[in-house]
Scaffold this motif. Structure first.
Motif, PDB file in Angstrom:
ATOM      1  N   ARG A 904      38.787  -8.225   3.688  1.00 46.52           N
ATOM      2  CA  ARG A 904      38.143  -8.646   2.433  1.00 46.52           C
ATOM      3  C   ARG A 904      38.043  -7.453   1.453  1.00 46.52           C
ATOM      4  O   ARG A 904      38.207  -7.616   0.254  1.00 46.52           O
ATOM      5  N   TRP A 905      37.755  -6.272   1.992  1.00 48.92           N
ATOM      6  CA  TRP A 905      37.641  -5.089   1.130  1.00 48.92           C
ATOM      7  C   TRP A 905      38.971  -4.782   0.460  1.00 48.92           C
ATOM      8  O   TRP A 905      39.015  -4.501  -0.741  1.00 48.92           O
ATOM      9  N   THR A 909      39.470  -4.896  -3.492  1.00 47.68           N
ATOM     10  CA  THR A 909      39.835  -3.651  -4.168  1.00 47.68           C
ATOM     11  C   THR A 909      41.132  -3.790  -4.947  1.00 47.68           C
ATOM     12  O   THR A 909      41.238  -3.341  -6.095  1.00 47.68           O
ATOM     13  N   THR A 910      42.114  -4.400  -4.329  1.00 45.11           N
ATOM     14  CA  THR A 910      43.420  -4.527  -4.992  1.00 45.11           C
ATOM     15  C   THR A 910      43.393  -5.558  -6.113  1.00 45.11           C
ATOM     16  O   THR A 910      44.189  -5.469  -7.053  1.00 45.11           O
ATOM     17  N   SER A 911      42.488  -6.548  -6.027  1.00 48.63           N
ATOM     18  CA  SER A 911      42.413  -7.567  -7.079  1.00 48.63           C
ATOM     19  C   SER A 911      41.777  -7.026  -8.353  1.00 48.63           C
ATOM     20  O   SER A 911      41.910  -7.622  -9.422  1.00 48.63           O
ATOM     21  N   GLU A 912      41.080  -5.897  -8.250  1.00 45.71           N
ATOM     22  CA  GLU A 912      40.386  -5.336  -9.411  1.00 45.71           C
ATOM     23  C   GLU A 912      41.237  -4.338 -10.190  1.00 45.71           C
ATOM     24  O   GLU A 912      40.770  -3.749 -11.165  1.00 45.71           O
ATOM     25  N   PRO A 916      48.239  -4.222 -12.038  1.00 48.50           N
ATOM     26  CA  PRO A 916      48.692  -4.232 -10.640  1.00 48.50           C
ATOM     27  C   PRO A 916      50.187  -3.975 -10.498  1.00 48.50           C
ATOM     28  O   PRO A 916      50.988  -4.429 -11.297  1.00 48.50           O
ATOM     29  N   SER A 917      50.528  -3.207  -9.508  1.00 50.35           N
ATOM     30  CA  SER A 917      51.914  -2.980  -9.094  1.00 50.35           C
ATOM     31  C   SER A 917      51.864  -2.595  -7.631  1.00 50.35           C
ATOM     32  O   SER A 917      50.798  -2.320  -7.080  1.00 50.35           O
ATOM     33  N   VAL A 922      48.758   0.060  -3.395  1.00 47.17           N
ATOM     34  CA  VAL A 922      48.673   0.908  -2.206  1.00 47.17           C
ATOM     35  C   VAL A 922      47.823   2.144  -2.465  1.00 47.17           C
ATOM     36  O   VAL A 922      46.990   2.539  -1.643  1.00 47.17           O
ATOM     37  N   LEU A 923      48.011   2.755  -3.616  1.00 45.36           N
ATOM     38  CA  LEU A 923      47.268   3.975  -3.928  1.00 45.36           C
ATOM     39  C   LEU A 923      45.764   3.721  -4.019  1.00 45.36           C
ATOM     40  O   LEU A 923      44.958   4.640  -3.849  1.00 45.36           O
ATOM     41  N   ALA A 924      45.378   2.468  -4.265  1.00 49.31           N
ATOM     42  CA  ALA A 924      43.957   2.143  -4.365  1.00 49.31           C
ATOM     43  C   ALA A 924      43.267   2.131  -3.012  1.00 49.31           C
ATOM     44  O   ALA A 924      42.043   2.258  -2.933  1.00 49.31           O
ATOM     45  N   VAL A 925      44.045   1.997  -1.934  1.00 47.52           N
ATOM     46  CA  VAL A 925      43.416   1.863  -0.613  1.00 47.52           C
ATOM     47  C   VAL A 925      43.923   2.878   0.397  1.00 47.52           C
ATOM     48  O   VAL A 925      43.379   2.966   1.506  1.00 47.52           O
TER      49      VAL A 925
END
Length: 979
Positions: A904-905, A909-912, A916-917, A922-925
């Protein structure tokens, strides 16, 4: 004349002496082979002993001799054996047949096999041989016709010396770890009829020269290999070919039209590749074709009309492509068609209305397309239809009444369509159906009063317009695990009979017009893990008996008219993590402590007469936190004192009885017994001696793990199972342990042996010096685990799980995949541990519903919320969580707030991300401790992980597909540079 006779007698005596000497040599060779191969007592080699009989070795089990007592055949399959093949094998130089398959033999293949110049059949498949195949073997085995070394641990390049075997007909080198290219010189083995190279790690281009094998009947070259390019067009000249299996090997390009010239071909498997373009109309020339699998590719266009010529087809697999148009009418005319799977495409229009008229149809899956029109009425004309999956389409009209009489059906999935009318009553009384999913349609009418489908495990009717009462006859569904009746127009009361279902795990009747009180019988259904009665008209109190549901994790009673106080007993429900009592008429104080520490104010809002600091409403003196009124508090205290005294007395009596029972067990306990699964150089006493506090290296719900140092200097891991009865009193347990002991794969922790007495079971594993992936990744040394190692661990763990799911016999579902169950050896190679034990140990010492629980919090697939029954796709979800751990460096739970896990995290995180690319996602997590990683590789692993953790199990890949995706080279666009 006398001199001639004397010469003859002399010659005969010499021949006899030579024959006797040779047979004696064979006897000695067999006895030395037995010593090396280590047949366990009772394994089938007990009769390999010296006796007074001169030719006693010819009576050994698995041994055949010629008229001169020379050994000509040695067949000791499935014994099992655990040692090595000694060089003495070369002394049996009259051997024609050498079969040692399906054992646990290890070591290298001895060079002396080259001395077996009469050998025609060599089968050492399904063992644990290592190293390369000695090139010198081919020089002596000139007569061999069958060479089978399938499923071992052979490494290196494929042996090229085999081209010397001019009589070779059957060559199976699959299931090993060979690398490099397929030798083009294999085309020189003109006698070859069978070539199996599948299940290796081969690469390069598939040599077109293999097309010269004019006698070849079966060709298997896929699975785990990653070839460059596509299918050689020259393969169209393999005129004798019956089976062509090139599945899962990274093939690209188009399917050659030349394959249509293979007139004898009955099986064509090209699934799990990257083939593109149209399906060649020329394949209609495969007039003998029975099985066609082109699934999981990038094919486009329509199904060729010319395929109407393929009259022998029994299986059509075209799912997961980009095909369009209509499913041609001729498909319904194929006289032998049994399986039609075309799901996950873009097909439109109606299904052929005479589909199934051939009377042979067993499985149809056309889900996730754009099909419309009515359901064909004759799908089960032959009473053979087992699987009917039409979900996620635009089908219209009612369900044909004929399907209610289809006694062969096991799975019916018609959800998410536009079906209407009354559901045929026969569907609820089919003898074999396990899954009936009719949700998200427009069904009306009432459910039948007669329901008797004893095998039905999943019944979902959610989001329809069904009216009337919930029939008590649902209680006849004795294997029901999930009941979803939510978002309908049901009325009346909840039938208490339903809660007599021992297997029921999830019940959802929310958003209906149900009235009455919650039945007290609810507390009798001990297997319930999820209950949702919200959005109805229920009244009365919440029954205290609900606290008897020991594994209940979700309870939603919101938006009803419930009154009274919240039962204090809910405090003790340790498994309850989601509670919603909002918008009722509950009164009094919200209990404190225990499980109520987990819930927040949203669980109780909308109840004006509830008080609690959580709700920012101060409790008055009359609202006693313990639920007692002021008038009765004194008498209640007296009662409490009396109860405490009785409990203490009862406890003393119980303790005395337990002590007596324990002493009796100690007296009756027998000696320890060691059951080895390979050669062990230690005794049972050496194992038991290690069960000391200072040797403990891990503790878990299933047992305690000790590190043991054996007299030979080898370390082992000893797992002491807790809460289990002895294996000797549970024949099922013993049988499962025997199965686990035979499992052999380089990425699975090997079970070395099993020690037991009447009270305790000890499992002995090979010791892994670097501990578990979870401990290393989330511990202080996590920063040292860099990308290359993490990626390799992912691939190796995937291969281990893939073996359990697809190649093991019997197939095994792990049921507790997590980073702590992936162990690392001294080279950080990954080994899956505790495989299958959650499943195999379920019968001993645990209740039926408790034994069905599987998995660890944070790794459990979403479907566990409505069924305790898991399958291989549940393992895939758990493995996806492990991949996310490797990418992010985070634990699956505990770092993201209440009720939020790593999946869920990541999704949140990626939806915000504003722009997006793949790279930004990937860099967000990604784990900030990583450095120097290839971004393209991380993106690929991330995409695989997100496919594994898909909400719907049907959308997750198999572990075989996961291995294929992980071992494929990632794309390298120019803007993705190494970090």
């Amino acid at each position: 004349m006398r001199s001639i006779c004397r010469c003859f007698l002399f010659f005969a005596s010499v021949c006899l002496a030579f024959s006797t000497s040779s047979s004696t040599t064979d006897l000695d060779a067999l006895l030395k082979l037995k010593t090396a191969m280590i047949g366990r007592r009772g394994s089938g080699l007990d009769d390999w002993n010296v006796s007074s009989s001169r030719n006693s070795h010819c009576l050994f089990s698995g041994v055949s001799c010629d008229e001169n007592s020379r050994v000509v055949a040695l067949n000791v399959s499935y014994v099992p054996l655990f040692g090595t093949v000694s060089p003495e094998i070369g002394l049996l130089n009259k051997l024609v047949n050498l079969t040692l398959s399906c054992n646990n033999l290890t070591g290298k293949l001895p060079e002396e096999i080259a001395n077996l110049t009469s050998l025609k059949l060599l089968n050492i498949s399904n063992n644990a041989f290592v190293g390369g195949v000695p090139e010198g073997i081919a020089g002596g085995l000139l007569e061999v016709e069958i060479f089978d070394i399938y499923n071992n641990n052979f490494t290196g390049r494929l042996p090229t010396g085999l081209v010397k075997l001019k009589r070779l007909k059957h060559l199976h080198l699959g299931g090993n770890f060979f690398s490099g290219e397929i030798p083009s010189v294999y085309s020189e083995i003109q006698s070859l009829e069978y070539l199996g190279l599948n299940g290796n790690g081969l690469s390069g281009k598939i040599p077109a020269t293999l097309s010269r094998l004019s006698n070849l009947r079966e060709l298997y070259i896929g699975y785990y290999s990653t070839y460059e390019g596509g299918i050689p067009t020259e393969f169209g000249s393999l005129s004798s070919l019956l089976i062509l299996d090139m599945g899962s090997c990274n093939l690209t390009g188009e399917i050659p039209a030349s394959l249509g010239r293979l007139k004898l071909l009955h099986t064509l498997f090209l699934q799990l590749n990257k083939l593109s373009g149209l399906i060649p109309a020329e394949l209609s020339g495969l007039v003998s074709l029975k099985s066609l699998d082109l699934s999981n590719n990038d094919l486009t266009g329509e199904i060729p009309e010319s395929f109407s010529e393929l009259k022998q087809l029994t299986l059509i697999n075209l799912f997961r492509n980009h095909l369009r148009g209509r499913i041609p009418p001729f498909v319904a005319e194929l006289p032998y068609l049994e399986v039609l799977q075309v799901w996950g495409n873009n097909f439109t229009f109606e299904l052929p209305q005479n589909l199934g008229s051939n009377g042979m149809l067993k499985k149809i899956d056309v889900s996730i397309n754009h099909l419309t029109g009515p359901i064909p009425p004759r799908l089960c004309a032959g009473q053979r239809l087992e699987t009917l999956i039409l979900m996620n389409n635009y089908f219209l009209g009612p369900i044909p009444e004929e399907l209610g009489d289809c006694k062969s059906l096991t799975r019916v999935r018609l959800m998410k369509n536009f079906l209407n009318g009354t559901i045929p009553s026969g569907l609820f009384n089919l003898p074999l159906v396990d899954m009936l999913e009719l949700n998200d349609n427009f069904f009306t009418g009432e459910l039948p009063d007669r329901i008797s489908g004893e095998t039905l495990g999943l019944l979902t009717l959610s989001n329809n317009r069904i009216t009337g009462k919930i029939p008590p006859a649902i209680a006849n569904l004795t294997n029901l695990r999930t009941l979803s009746l939510d978002v309908n127009l049901f009325s009346g009361e909840i039938p208490p009979e339903i809660f007599g279902l021992k297997m029921l795990s999830k019940i959802n009747i929310s958003s209906n017009n149900i009235t009455g009180e919650i039945p007290i019988a609810l507390g009798h259904c001990k297997s319930l893990s999820s209950v949702d009665f919200s959005r109805n008209n229920l009244f009365g109190r919440i029954p205290r008996e609900i606290a008897k549901l020991e594994i209940l994790s979700t309870l939603n009673l919101s938006r009803n008219h419930l009154t009274g106080q919240i039962p204090n007993e809910i405090r003790s429900m340790a498994s309850l993590t989601i509670l919603d009592l909002s918008y009722n008429k509950l009164a009094g104080s919200v209990p404190t402590g225990g499980q109520f520490l987990v819930f927040n104010d949203t669980s109780f809002t909308g109840n004006p007469n509830l008080c609690s600091p959580l709700l920012h409403v101060q409790c008055l003196p009359s609202q006693n936190l313990d639920g007692f009124s002021g008038r009765s508090s004194a008498s209640s205290k007296v009662v409490i004192v009396i109860v405490i005294i009785l409990v203490v007395l009862l406890g003393l009596v119980t303790a005395a009885l337990k002590l007596k029972s324990y002493r009796k067990k100690c007296r009756e306990s027998k000696a320890w017994k060691l059951t080895p699964f390979q050669k062990l150089d230690f005794k049972v006493e050496d194992v038991v001696e290690c069960l000391k506090e200072e040797n403990i290296i891990g503790k878990g719900g299933a047992g305690i793990v000790y590190r043991g140092s054996m007299p030979d200097g080898v370390d082992v891991a000893i797992k002491r199972l807790v809460g289990r009865s002895s294996g000797r009193s549970d024949h099922g347990f013993s049988a499962e342990i025997q199965t686990l002991g035979r499992i052999r794969h380089r990425n699975i922790v090997r079970l070395l042996g099993f020690v037991s007495n009447n009270d305790t079971n000890l499992l002995i594993y090979e010791y892994m010096p670097n501990g578990s992936l979870g401990e290393l990744l989330h511990g202080s040394k996590g920063s040292h685990l860099q990308w290359e190692t993490r990626c390799r661990i992912a691939v190796e763990a995937a291969k281990g799980l893939c073996y359990l799911h697809h190649d093991c016999s019997p197939l095994i579902i792990h049921r507790d995949v997590k980073s702590n169950n992936i162990l690392l050896d001294s080279d950080f190679e990954a080994h899956v541990a505790d495989f299958g034990l959650a499943k195999f140990l379920q019968g001993a010492g645990a209740s039926e519903c408790m034994s069905s629980i599987a998995g660890s919090y944070g790794y459990i697939a979403p479907e566990y919320a409505y069924t305790l029954r898991v399958d291989e796709k549940s393992d895939v979800y758990s493995f996806g969580v492990v991949l996310l751990e490797l990418i992010t460096g985070r634990k699956p739970v505990g770092e993201f707030g209440d009720g939020v896990d790593i999946v869920r995290w990541v999704q949140k995180t990626t939806s915000e991300i504003s722009k997006p690319s793949d790279a930004a996602t990937v860099l967000a997590v990604v784990d900030p401790r990583l450095s120097g990683y290839p971004l393209a590789g991380v993106i690929k692993l991330f995409k695989v992980a997100m496919r594994c953790v898909a909400e719907k199990s049907s959308e997750r890949p198999t572990m075989r597909e996961v291995v294929h995706m992980l071992t494929n080279p990632p794309p390298s666009p120019p803007n993705l540079l190494a970090m």
